[in-house]
Design an enzyme around this catalytic site. Structure first.
Site, short mmCIF file in Angstrom:
data_model
loop_
_atom_site.label_atom_id
_atom_site.label_comp_id
_atom_site.label_asym_id
_atom_site.label_seq_id
_atom_site.Cartn_x
_atom_site.Cartn_y
_atom_site.Cartn_z
N GLY A 145 0.81 -1.22 0.00
CA GLY A 145 0.00 0.00 0.00
C GLY A 145 0.84 1.26 0.00
N GLN A 146 0.16 2.33 -0.30
CA GLN A 146 0.81 3.64 -0.35
C GLN A 146 -0.18 4.62 0.27
OE1 GLN A 146 3.89 4.43 -2.41
NE2 GLN A 146 3.74 6.19 -1.03
N PHE A 149 1.35 8.82 4.63
CA PHE A 149 2.54 8.66 5.47
C PHE A 149 3.73 8.14 4.66
CE2 PHE A 149 5.13 5.87 8.17
CZ PHE A 149 5.46 6.71 9.21
N GLY A 150 3.45 7.24 3.77
CA GLY A 150 4.55 6.64 3.00
C GLY A 150 4.13 5.34 2.37
N THR A 151 5.10 4.42 2.28
CA THR A 151 4.84 3.14 1.62
C THR A 151 4.72 2.04 2.66
OG1 THR A 151 6.23 3.98 -0.15
CG2 THR A 151 5.66 1.66 -0.27
N LYS A 166 5.86 0.23 7.72
CA LYS A 166 5.42 1.50 7.13
C LYS A 166 6.61 2.45 7.08
CE LYS A 166 1.28 3.06 8.12
NZ LYS A 166 0.13 3.61 8.88
N ASP A 264 -8.92 10.46 13.21
CA ASP A 264 -8.93 10.17 11.77
C ASP A 264 -9.68 8.86 11.49
OD1 ASP A 264 -8.46 10.98 9.19
OD2 ASP A 264 -6.40 10.23 9.11
N1 LIG Z 1 -1.09 -2.92 9.04
C1 LIG Z 1 -1.35 -3.09 7.75
N2 LIG Z 1 -1.54 -4.31 7.24
C2 LIG Z 1 -1.80 -4.48 5.92
N3 LIG Z 1 -1.92 -3.47 5.04
C3 LIG Z 1 -1.77 -2.21 5.50
C4 LIG Z 1 -1.47 -1.95 6.87
N4 LIG Z 1 -1.37 -0.61 7.02
C5 LIG Z 1 -1.60 -0.07 5.83
N5 LIG Z 1 -1.84 -1.02 4.90
C6 LIG Z 1 -2.14 -0.80 3.48
O1 LIG Z 1 -1.39 0.30 3.02
C7 LIG Z 1 -2.25 1.36 2.59
C8 LIG Z 1 -1.68 2.69 3.01
O2 LIG Z 1 -1.74 2.78 4.43
P1 LIG Z 1 -1.38 4.09 5.23
O3 LIG Z 1 -1.79 3.88 6.65
O4 LIG Z 1 0.01 4.50 4.99
O5 LIG Z 1 -2.15 5.18 4.53
P2 LIG Z 1 -3.66 5.58 4.55
O6 LIG Z 1 -4.22 5.50 5.94
O7 LIG Z 1 -4.37 4.79 3.54
O8 LIG Z 1 -3.54 7.06 4.07
P3 LIG Z 1 -3.41 8.34 4.92
O9 LIG Z 1 -2.13 8.19 5.68
O10 LIG Z 1 -3.38 9.38 3.89
O11 LIG Z 1 -4.62 8.36 5.80
C9 LIG Z 1 -3.61 1.06 3.21
O12 LIG Z 1 -4.64 1.58 2.44
C10 LIG Z 1 -3.61 -0.46 3.27
O13 LIG Z 1 -4.02 -0.99 2.03
#
Ligand SMILES: Nc1ncnc2c1ncn2[C@@H]1O[C@H](COP(=O)(O)OP(=O)(O)OP(=O)(O)O)[C@@H](O)[C@H]1O
Length: 444
Positions: A145-146, A149-151, A166, A264
């Protein structure tokens, strides 16, 4: 009749806009101080009483769970607001204060940190070598995912634990995200609940900022509502997910020392397990709730969150309370039953703000028309829809004092789920017996 839901688009002139994909890229004209009141718990992070305290917390959580409990990121026009004010705690003697004080006796009175339970990594602090090994040098093949915050990578630790790594975007970290990273670490290290993503550790080295958390394998709630994960999410699963989220937020608000406001709550921050249960993630904006024991009713702080989910009172006054999460939860409830995003820019004007549109239909006695077209209009679905919208209406009350607590929301949802199950079972029985009767009469 004037809708109780205010239009987030109207707020854009006084607050900063950020697109969800560039969550940390914009600071509004209000963001003058950037003052942060992130939770400070550094002295207590090695408290030897932690394990005991956390066990007590677990008991509280278990008690809170009802006995019958079984055990995508693409907002079309979702934008985040970021404005600031001073980071002070103010006081008054409103009903909200009294309500929170009622709950405060249930809070634990120990600073509690515990990071090991079951099969978990040994160390809170990871080395860069650990991270490189676990992600195969941040191999794109491991990317899941992206976000702002990042990747995010799926990774295997040496002891076999599957985790999510993350990795913060460097440019963003330098500009805006230092306090956000710290906030996320500090919050994650204080919490432990079945419906919250578990924290395994972090790394801060040079310009690298990395979080290691529980890997949740089945995407986000938004992806499920969009059917990007295969099957249609039925209403029973949606109800379970709403209850899981309500439990998680109740825990944050009531069952830990120094309660936390998530700030959030949104469908792309709800991660889904293989069994279609929910885990709340992303504590980048979380912050400590007002200290009700000293008479505070709110925290004055910069506005953070995601457009469409933001509490209008918080947006207007910069006064943050737990009820801002309740408002966001109300938006989430509407999203769950309609399947729509909180803001739908492509729809005609009166349908663009989903919560406002759905609440108007509900008030006009036409709730049934807002049900997600992917769901059928069974008696059980229709009844649950009405009840969920009724709860959403309370959560979306313009004044925070009128909104229920998250605990109350969970209790109402338990009742809705119980009625839903009973009605579904009765309908199944009815259709089974009438088809048996038909078969019998054909034979005759
Ligand atoms: N703990 C995790 N386990 C599995 N996949 C995850 C996990 N955390 C994040 N992801 C995947 O990565 C993507 C990006 O997550 P991230 O928390 O960085 O951003 P976000 O919450 O989608 O965006 P923002 O930070 O803008 O609210 C998610 O949409 C999800 O698909």
């Amino acid at each position: 009749m004037k809708s109780p839901i205010s239009d987030p688009r109207r707020r854009t002139s006084s607050s900063g806009y950020r697109t969800p994909d560039h969550r940390h890229t914009y600071t509004s004209s209000y963001d003058s101080s950037g003052a942060s009141t992130n939770i400070d718990k550094s002295n207590s992070s090695r408290n030897p009483l932690a394990a005991a305290a956390r066990s007590v917390a677990a008991v509280f959580v278990a008690c809170f769970t009802p006995p019958d409990e079984s055990n995508s990121k693409s907002f079309v026009d979702s934008r985040e607001f970021k404005a600031s004010s001073s980071s002070s705690v103010a006081s008054d003697s409103s009903g909200a204060s009294a309500q929170r004080r009622q709950g405060s006796h249930r809070r634990l009175s120990s600073s509690s940190y515990k990071l090991t339970q079951g099969k978990e990594p040994r160390s809170l602090n990871f080395t860069m070598e650990d991270i490189f090994r676990a992600t195969r040098n941040f191999s794109p093949a491991y990317k899941v995912g992206q976000g702002g915050f990042g990747t995010v990578y799926k990774a295997n630790l040496q002891d076999g634990t599957v985790v999510a790594v993350k990795r913060a975007k460097k440019s963003l970290y330098e500009k805006h995200s230092a306090s956000e990273f710290q906030s996320e670490i500090q919050t994650l290290s204080r919490v432990e609940h079945l419906n919250l993503v578990k924290f395994y550790g972090y790394l801060e080295q040079g310009d690298e900022r990395i979080l290691v958390v529980e890997y949740v394998p089945n995407g986000t709630l938004r992806e499920h509502l969009d059917c990007n994960r295969g099957n249609i999410l039925d209403l029973a699963s949606r109800l379970d997910i709403a209850i899981d989220v309500a439990h998680a937020i109740t825990y944050l608000h009531m069952y830990i020392d120094h309660p936390i406001i998530h700030r959030d709550i949104k469908s792309s921050n709800i991660l889904i397990t293989e069994n279609l249960r929910a885990k709340v993630a992303d504590f980048g904006f979380a912050r400590q709730a007002p200290d009700t024991d000293s008479g505070a009713t709110h925290v004055s702080t910069q506005v953070r969150g995601t457009a469409g989910y933001l509490d209008p009172e918080y947006l207007k006054t910069y006064q943050l309370t737990e009820k801002s999460d309740v408002y966001s939860f109300g938006v989430l409830l509407v999203e769950l039953v309609t399947g729509r995003r909180p803001i739908e820019p492509k729809f005609e004007l009166k349908e663009r703000i989903t919560a406002r549109w759905a609440m108007k239909k509900f008030i006009d006695g036409n709730a049934i028309s807002v049900l997600d077209p992917k769901l059928d209009h069974s008696a059980a679905n229709n009844l649950a829809l009405e009840k969920i919208l009724e709860l959403a209406l309370q959560c979306l009350a313009p004044r925070r004092q009128s909104r229920p607590s998250m605990k109350k929301c969970a209790e109402i949802l338990w009742t809705i789920r119980k009625d839903y199950r009973e009605l579904s079972a009765a309908s199944d029985f009815h259709s089974f017996s009438s088809s048996s009767q038909k078969r019998a009469s054909i034979k005759e």
